[in-house]
Motif scaffolding. Structure first.
Motif, PDB file in Angstrom:
ATOM      1  N   UNK A 120     -30.523 -17.591  47.478  1.00  0.00           N
ATOM      2  CA  UNK A 120     -31.178 -16.950  48.279  1.00  0.00           C
ATOM      3  C   UNK A 120     -30.214 -15.823  49.264  1.00  0.00           C
ATOM      4  N   UNK A 121     -30.796 -14.834  49.130  1.00  0.00           N
ATOM      5  CA  UNK A 121     -30.017 -13.990  50.081  1.00  0.00           C
ATOM      6  C   UNK A 121     -30.224 -13.819  51.609  1.00  0.00           C
ATOM      7  N   UNK A 122     -29.608 -14.965  52.211  1.00  0.00           N
ATOM      8  CA  UNK A 122     -29.740 -15.074  53.477  1.00  0.00           C
ATOM      9  C   UNK A 122     -28.522 -14.843  54.115  1.00  0.00           C
ATOM     10  N   UNK A 123     -27.296 -14.436  53.512  1.00  0.00           N
ATOM     11  CA  UNK A 123     -26.416 -14.074  54.354  1.00  0.00           C
ATOM     12  C   UNK A 123     -25.375 -15.157  54.254  1.00  0.00           C
ATOM     13  N   UNK A 124     -24.025 -15.303  54.955  1.00  0.00           N
ATOM     14  CA  UNK A 124     -23.175 -16.325  55.064  1.00  0.00           C
ATOM     15  C   UNK A 124     -22.542 -16.955  53.728  1.00  0.00           C
ATOM     16  N   UNK A 125     -22.530 -16.018  52.897  1.00  0.00           N
ATOM     17  CA  UNK A 125     -21.955 -16.521  51.510  1.00  0.00           C
ATOM     18  C   UNK A 125     -20.676 -17.034  51.345  1.00  0.00           C
TER      19      UNK A 125
END
Length: 200
Positions: A167-172
């Protein structure tokens, strides 16, 4: 000379060995010092082998004086296409980030891209051990996580390639898990920004 070397090493036939010993016992002043020299050399070589440390002890000492693991495994960014931007307007939701890392004995090639809707991030890459190039498949596993604590574990294929979707929620964050030693962590915070509807 060669015969006396073989005599000292006791690699001549028993009959010849006996004859040479009888020759020495007869008091030959020419051959006696030569035979004594090579006997001393043979004894020194035999004693030297007894002083060799056990393989296990040698390995432990080498490991103690080796570079710390955390220094060896610290990821080093070698290339980032963000610093070589293309001309024109690009949407943050379709941005492709190409990264190359040097991690210990590994080269990690990453391609990170958001889907058209910007809701998912697709991470593809290749992990190669350049110290053992004949073995393309690395022995490491890879773990990806995001800000929502979603964790995806992947195992590279026989060519060191892998792919994962989050999911593209940042904090990768990417974690390299070797079979032995500490994990290497690469923080990819906001490499591809969550969908905002804005263009750069």
């Amino acid at each position: 000379m060669e015969e006396w070397i073989d005599f000292a090493r006791k690699v001549v036939e028993p009959k010849i060995l006996m004859e040479m010993q009888e020759h020495l016992d007869s008091g030959c002043e020419r051959c006696k010092p030569v035979a004594a020299l090579w006997r001393n050399v043979a004894q020194a070589a035999k004693a030297e082998a007894a002083f060799q440390p056990p393989i296990g002890a040698l390995r432990s000492v080498k490991a103690a004086f080796a570079s710390p693991k955390n220094e060896e495994e610290a990821p080093v960014l070698v290339f980032d296409n963000f610093f070589q931007p293309a001309f024109g307007m690009r949407s943050s939701s379709t941005e492709v980030r190409q990264l190359l890392y040097h991690v210990g004995p590994y080269i990690l090639d990453l391609r990170i891209q958001a889907t058209q809707e910007g809701r998912q991030i697709v991470v593809t890459g290749q992990l190669l051990n350049y110290e053992v190039p004949q073995h393309a498949s690395p022995e490491c596993s890879i773990q990806l996580s995001n800000r929502e604590s979603m964790v995806v574990g992947v195992i590279p294929n026989e060519f060191g390639e892998f792919r994962a979707e989050l999911t593209n929620s940042g904090g990768l964050e990417l974690k390299l898990l070797p079979p032995i030693g500490r994990a290497s962590v690469i923080c990819l915070m906001d490499i591809v920004a969550p969908e905002s509807g804005e263009t750069e």
